[in-house]
Design an enzyme around this catalytic site. Structure first.
Site, PDB file in Angstrom:
ATOM      1  N   TYR A  15      -4.466  18.458  -8.933  1.00 36.30           N
ATOM      2  CA  TYR A  15      -4.115  17.042  -8.814  1.00 36.30           C
ATOM      3  C   TYR A  15      -3.055  16.670  -9.841  1.00 36.30           C
ATOM      4  CZ  TYR A  15      -4.511  12.017  -9.668  1.00 36.30           C
ATOM      5  OH  TYR A  15      -4.233  10.697  -9.885  1.00 36.30           O
ATOM      6  N   LEU A  64      -5.609  -0.183  -6.191  1.00 35.80           N
ATOM      7  CA  LEU A  64      -4.427  -0.759  -6.829  1.00 35.80           C
ATOM      8  C   LEU A  64      -3.547  -1.460  -5.811  1.00 35.80           C
ATOM      9  CD1 LEU A  64      -2.426  -1.275  -9.082  1.00 35.80           C
ATOM     10  CD2 LEU A  64      -1.547   1.054  -8.760  1.00 35.80           C
ATOM     11  N   GLY A  71      -5.551   0.744  -0.784  1.00 36.09           N
ATOM     12  CA  GLY A  71      -6.333   1.283  -1.884  1.00 36.09           C
ATOM     13  C   GLY A  71      -6.619   0.226  -2.936  1.00 36.09           C
ATOM     14  N   ALA A 121      -1.474   7.768  -2.816  1.00 31.08           N
ATOM     15  CA  ALA A 121      -1.724   9.060  -3.462  1.00 31.08           C
ATOM     16  C   ALA A 121      -3.050   9.615  -2.986  1.00 31.08           C
ATOM     17  CB  ALA A 121      -1.751   8.914  -4.984  1.00 31.08           C
ATOM     18  N   ASP A 166       2.709   6.256   7.320  1.00 27.69           N
ATOM     19  CA  ASP A 166       2.265   7.526   6.762  1.00 27.69           C
ATOM     20  C   ASP A 166       3.426   8.076   5.949  1.00 27.69           C
ATOM     21  OD1 ASP A 166       1.522  10.112   6.183  1.00 27.69           O
ATOM     22  OD2 ASP A 166       0.855  10.612   8.208  1.00 27.69           O
ATOM     23  N   ILE A 167       3.290   8.082   4.628  1.00 27.45           N
ATOM     24  CA  ILE A 167       4.426   8.465   3.783  1.00 27.45           C
ATOM     25  C   ILE A 167       4.750   9.949   3.865  1.00 27.45           C
ATOM     26  CG2 ILE A 167       4.050   6.561   2.166  1.00 27.45           C
ATOM     27  CD1 ILE A 167       2.943   8.684   0.180  1.00 27.45           C
TER      28      ILE A 167
END
Length: 307
Positions: free
Chosen positions: A141, A15, A13, A77, A53-54
């Site tokens: 969210y 960040l 991503g 996220a 894959d968290i």
């Protein structure tokens, strides 16, 4: 030299890429970047990469056994506010339950955890916010991200930190999702009209600043909650007109509207933004001025004006 073995989740991503790039350039860090993709979406440079894959606890456990990190920075996220409202199970699995599994793995291995969170844990009625303000999210969210924060606090970890940030912008390689800034630049460059809200206020954050702030937290081994964002509180409309100015685009392409113009939109907090005195004082954090950050993005995209 003693190396910090840093595991970065969500490394593909915006960040994640910026943080991986920054830490990989510093000799004190041994970095393993992870994301759901089989391969990285960026040049890994001096760091390693592994798919993860968290939402799968067994995969987390196996990776911790193999890499034995002493620091985990969770950048993974689900951040699409409307998408989170539509796919609540997926949102909760990624933003809340997975954080609980990561925190449990950190506790078992004595790993420090840095969890990235958001201004959307607040209701936007009293921004800008300091770290001790009371969260009160107004959408799913925000609720899922607050649950992730609470999972960290309840994990039994002694060594944890939560980094909240606001409206992150910047550029990366082969990103799945853009940012409002890159979207605006592309729309205005194409001469397309956009409707932008005047009643939502934020402190936009240049992604390289956020990565630098997190690195400073690792370096100084800080714990607790930190707000890391830009300093300038602007409306989304003011942000858009500044983008137009930086790109020498026609500001008349931007139509100001209020939030109720978008009838089916998920509620957003009206006025967030952060007070960043703690980060400035304890981390030596100094954010890039908004116009300068926007110009850097525009230059990368080839749309910034020469003036």
């Amino acid at each position: 030299m003693l190396y910090n073995r840093v595991l970065i989740t969500g490394a593909n991503g915006l960040l994640g890429q910026a943080l991986t790039r920054r830490l990989s350039q510093l000799p004190e860090y041994d970095v393993l970047a992870t994301a759901r993709d089989d391969t990285p979406r960026f040049d890994t440079g001096s760091c390693g990469y592994a798919p993860l894959d968290i939402t799968q606890p067994d995969d987390i456990a196996a990776l911790f056994e193999d890499f034995t990190p002493n620091v985990l920075v969770n950048c993974a996220a689900m951040t699409d506010v409307d998408g989170c409202a539509e796919a609540k199970d997926d949102c909760w699995a990624t933003n809340a339950t997975a954080v609980q599994h990561l925190a449990e793995a950190c506790r078992r291995h004595g790993t420090r955890l840095v969890q990235v969170s958001t201004d959307f844990v607040f209701d936007g009625e009293d921004g800008p916010y300091a770290e001790d303000a009371r969260p009160n999210p107004v959408n799913y969210y925000g609720r899922s991200k607050l649950a992730g924060e609470n999972a960290v606090r309840a994990s039994g970890l002694a060594n944890w930190a939560i980094v909240r940030t606001v409206l992150v912008y910047g550029t990366g390689t082969d990103l799945r999702r853009g940012t409002i800034v890159t979207w605006l630049m592309q729309k205005l460059e194409a001469g397309e009209r956009v409707h932008i809200v005047t009643d939502q206020w934020r402190t936009p954050t240049y992604v390289n600043d956020l990565a630098r702030g997190i690195e400073r937290m690792l370096h100084y081994e800080k714990t607790g909650v930190y707000h890391i964002s830009g300093r300038e509180l602007v409306s989304i409309y003011d942000l858009a007109t500044t983008v137009a100015d930086v790109c020498d685009a026609d500001p008349d392409l931007i139509t100001p509207v209020t939030s109720d113009y978008f009838e089916d939109a998920v509620p957003r907090p009206p006025r967030t933004g952060f007070i960043i005195l703690k980060a400035e004082t304890e981390l030596g954090y100094h954010p890039t001025p908004l116009r300068e950050g926007l110009r850097a993005v525009g230059t990368t995209l080839g749309v910034a004006s020469d003036s």
